[in-house]
Design a protein around this motif. Structure first.
Motif, PDB file in Angstrom:
ATOM      1  N   VAL A  16      -6.895  19.229 -42.611  1.00 13.84           N
ATOM      2  CA  VAL A  16      -6.755  20.243 -43.656  1.00 13.84           C
ATOM      3  C   VAL A  16      -5.595  19.891 -44.584  1.00 13.84           C
ATOM      4  O   VAL A  16      -5.702  20.015 -45.816  1.00 13.84           O
ATOM      5  CB  VAL A  16      -6.564  21.640 -43.031  1.00 13.84           C
ATOM      6  CG1 VAL A  16      -6.265  22.686 -44.096  1.00 13.84           C
ATOM      7  CG2 VAL A  16      -7.807  22.041 -42.240  1.00 13.84           C
ATOM      8  N   ASN A  61      -9.996  27.397 -45.993  1.00 14.16           N
ATOM      9  CA  ASN A  61      -9.790  26.584 -44.800  1.00 14.16           C
ATOM     10  C   ASN A  61     -10.359  27.317 -43.590  1.00 14.16           C
ATOM     11  O   ASN A  61     -10.149  28.524 -43.437  1.00 14.16           O
ATOM     12  CB  ASN A  61      -8.305  26.327 -44.570  1.00 14.16           C
ATOM     13  CG  ASN A  61      -7.672  25.563 -45.711  1.00 14.16           C
ATOM     14  OD1 ASN A  61      -8.274  24.645 -46.269  1.00 14.16           O
ATOM     15  ND2 ASN A  61      -6.454  25.943 -46.090  1.00 14.16           N
ATOM     16  N   THR A  62     -11.061  26.601 -42.732  1.00 19.67           N
ATOM     17  CA  THR A  62     -11.559  27.227 -41.512  1.00 19.67           C
ATOM     18  C   THR A  62     -10.454  27.256 -40.467  1.00 19.67           C
ATOM     19  O   THR A  62      -9.999  26.213 -39.998  1.00 19.67           O
ATOM     20  CB  THR A  62     -12.773  26.476 -40.950  1.00 19.67           C
ATOM     21  OG1 THR A  62     -13.838  26.531 -41.897  1.00 19.67           O
ATOM     22  CG2 THR A  62     -13.244  27.119 -39.653  1.00 19.67           C
ATOM     23  N   ALA A  63     -10.020  28.462 -40.142  1.00 25.06           N
ATOM     24  CA  ALA A  63      -9.087  28.675 -39.033  1.00 25.06           C
ATOM     25  C   ALA A  63      -9.932  29.134 -37.843  1.00 25.06           C
ATOM     26  O   ALA A  63     -10.929  28.501 -37.510  1.00 25.06           O
ATOM     27  CB  ALA A  63      -8.017  29.681 -39.419  1.00 25.06           C
ATOM     28  N   LYS A  90      -4.946  25.833 -34.930  1.00 27.67           N
ATOM     29  CA  LYS A  90      -5.480  26.813 -35.871  1.00 27.67           C
ATOM     30  C   LYS A  90      -4.392  27.761 -36.370  1.00 27.67           C
ATOM     31  O   LYS A  90      -4.451  28.232 -37.517  1.00 27.67           O
ATOM     32  CB  LYS A  90      -6.634  27.589 -35.213  1.00 27.67           C
ATOM     33  CG  LYS A  90      -7.863  26.728 -34.930  1.00 27.67           C
ATOM     34  CD  LYS A  90      -8.439  26.117 -36.210  1.00 27.67           C
ATOM     35  CE  LYS A  90      -9.760  25.425 -35.968  1.00 27.67           C
ATOM     36  NZ  LYS A  90     -10.359  24.893 -37.222  1.00 27.67           N
ATOM     37  N   VAL A 110      -3.021  25.918 -39.198  1.00 25.27           N
ATOM     38  CA  VAL A 110      -3.847  26.044 -40.399  1.00 25.27           C
ATOM     39  C   VAL A 110      -3.540  27.344 -41.132  1.00 25.27           C
ATOM     40  O   VAL A 110      -3.441  27.373 -42.367  1.00 25.27           O
ATOM     41  CB  VAL A 110      -5.346  25.974 -40.037  1.00 25.27           C
ATOM     42  CG1 VAL A 110      -6.219  26.374 -41.223  1.00 25.27           C
ATOM     43  CG2 VAL A 110      -5.706  24.574 -39.570  1.00 25.27           C
ATOM     44  N   VAL A 111      -3.362  28.425 -40.384  1.00 29.08           N
ATOM     45  CA  VAL A 111      -3.026  29.707 -40.997  1.00 29.08           C
ATOM     46  C   VAL A 111      -1.688  29.605 -41.733  1.00 29.08           C
ATOM     47  O   VAL A 111      -1.554  30.046 -42.884  1.00 29.08           O
ATOM     48  CB  VAL A 111      -2.996  30.827 -39.943  1.00 29.08           C
ATOM     49  CG1 VAL A 111      -2.378  32.099 -40.517  1.00 29.08           C
ATOM     50  CG2 VAL A 111      -4.404  31.102 -39.427  1.00 29.08           C
ATOM     51  N   THR A 134      -2.077  27.500 -44.857  1.00 29.71           N
ATOM     52  CA  THR A 134      -2.820  28.253 -45.870  1.00 29.71           C
ATOM     53  C   THR A 134      -1.917  29.223 -46.601  1.00 29.71           C
ATOM     54  O   THR A 134      -1.902  29.273 -47.842  1.00 29.71           O
ATOM     55  CB  THR A 134      -3.992  29.000 -45.215  1.00 29.71           C
ATOM     56  OG1 THR A 134      -4.903  28.051 -44.649  1.00 29.71           O
ATOM     57  CG2 THR A 134      -4.714  29.885 -46.206  1.00 29.71           C
ATOM     58  N   ASN A 168      -7.171  30.451 -49.162  1.00 30.74           N
ATOM     59  CA  ASN A 168      -7.394  31.455 -48.127  1.00 30.74           C
ATOM     60  C   ASN A 168      -7.985  30.790 -46.886  1.00 30.74           C
ATOM     61  O   ASN A 168      -8.386  29.625 -46.920  1.00 30.74           O
ATOM     62  CB  ASN A 168      -8.348  32.540 -48.642  1.00 30.74           C
ATOM     63  CG  ASN A 168      -7.749  33.351 -49.775  1.00 30.74           C
ATOM     64  OD1 ASN A 168      -6.817  34.124 -49.564  1.00 30.74           O
ATOM     65  ND2 ASN A 168      -8.274  33.167 -50.978  1.00 30.74           N
ATOM     66  N   ALA A 169      -8.026  31.532 -45.805  1.00 33.74           N
ATOM     67  CA  ALA A 169      -8.579  31.003 -44.558  1.00 33.74           C
ATOM     68  C   ALA A 169      -9.621  31.959 -43.994  1.00 33.74           C
ATOM     69  O   ALA A 169      -9.479  33.183 -44.082  1.00 33.74           O
ATOM     70  CB  ALA A 169      -7.473  30.772 -43.532  1.00 33.74           C
ATOM     71  N   VAL A 216      -6.148  35.777 -44.536  1.00 35.02           N
ATOM     72  CA  VAL A 216      -6.930  35.264 -43.411  1.00 35.02           C
ATOM     73  C   VAL A 216      -8.000  36.308 -43.119  1.00 35.02           C
ATOM     74  O   VAL A 216      -7.700  37.420 -42.708  1.00 35.02           O
ATOM     75  CB  VAL A 216      -6.054  35.016 -42.172  1.00 35.02           C
ATOM     76  CG1 VAL A 216      -6.904  34.464 -41.036  1.00 35.02           C
ATOM     77  CG2 VAL A 216      -4.903  34.081 -42.500  1.00 35.02           C
TER      78      VAL A 216
END
Length: 259
Positions: A127, A148-150, A168, A171-172, A175, A190-191, A249
């Motif tokens: 990511v 983004n996929t969390a 993950k 990732v948050v 983001t 955004n996630a 999120v």
């Protein structure tokens, strides 16, 4: 001729979108949905054959799509892919960074550090590398949007998958921080935090029907989602319909994190 957006779908015509992890599951469903909304979709996956198959289905339905081979853990490959998209399509406006992996369900002290590196290599650095190249391209295009996929595992913890959850959570954090960096520059970030979705990522963990039933029992809606149920959420998050949303999120988990 481009496929016209379906009634009620957001209008993504004249938008160029990169989807990673597009060969199956949520990525494939989202790519189809985004094409149905009028976007030109570039499907990226380390399994080229799978993304080619999805792209061909999109084209058969009248959409605009192509497939590329991409390993998101290699920064130079991501950079080359974004440069190619700009050169061939005139710009990059949207991105769904969906590529992800899991690992064996083990307690933390039992986990192999090399396996942890692999998980972080795809889930976090994939990511990071993607946004590192996508955002400058979007700035050159006058703005853009990224999802983004969390995971719900990026919001809460879970037994046996600490490294996955940690990746993950990262990732948050990435983001939210990117959203703060680029909010005034026209790039929204955004996630999406899915719960249990019927993909190979989940079925690798839930290897028998009894495990699926246990997951259903702890989900207020009493079931596992299908990938198509995530696609519309991604489309909305990438569209102008969510124009004042950045750094958010969005959970789509059947109520799992509500109880």
């Amino acid at each position: 001729m481009s496929h016209l957006p379906l009634i009620g779908h957001p209008d993504l015509s004249a938008k160029v979108c990169l989807v990673t992890g597009a060969g199956a599951g949520i990525g494939a469903s989202a790519a189809q949905y985004l094409a149905d909304c009028g976007a030109t979709v570039i499907l990226a996956d380390r399994d080229l054959a799978s993304s080619v198959a999805v792209a061909e289905r999109i084209v058969d339905r009248g959409g605009e799509a192509s497939a590329i081979l991409l390993d998101v853990t290699v920064d130079s490959e991501v950079g080359d892919a974004v440069e190619r998209i700009e050169r061939e399509y005139g710009g990059l406006h949207l991105a769904f960074n969906n590529a992800g992996v899991n690992g064996p369900a083990l307690m933390l002290h039992e986990q192999d550090p090399k396996e942890v590196d692999r998980i972080f290599g795809v889930n976090f650095f994939g990511v990071y590398y993607s946004m590192r190249h996508q955002i400058p391209a979007m700035l050159r295009a006058g703005g853009g949007a990224i999802v983004n996929t969390a995971s719900v595992g990026g919001i809460i913890g879970a037994q046996g998958i600490s490294s996955y959850c940690a990746s993950k959570h990262a990732v948050v954090g990435l983001t939210k921080s990117a959203a703060a960096d680029y909010g005034r520059l026209g790039v929204r970030v955004n996630a999406l935090a899915p719960g249990s979705v019927r993909t190979t990522l989940l079925t690798d963990w839930l290897d028998d029907e009894s495990a699926v039933e246990k997951m259903n029992e702890v989900t207020p809606q009493g079931r596992i989602a299908e990938p198509d149920e995530m696609a519309g959420i991604v489309g909305w998050m990438l569209s102008d319909a969510s124009s004042f949303m950045t750094g958010s999120v969005v959970t789509a988990d059947g109520g799992f994190t509500a109880v």
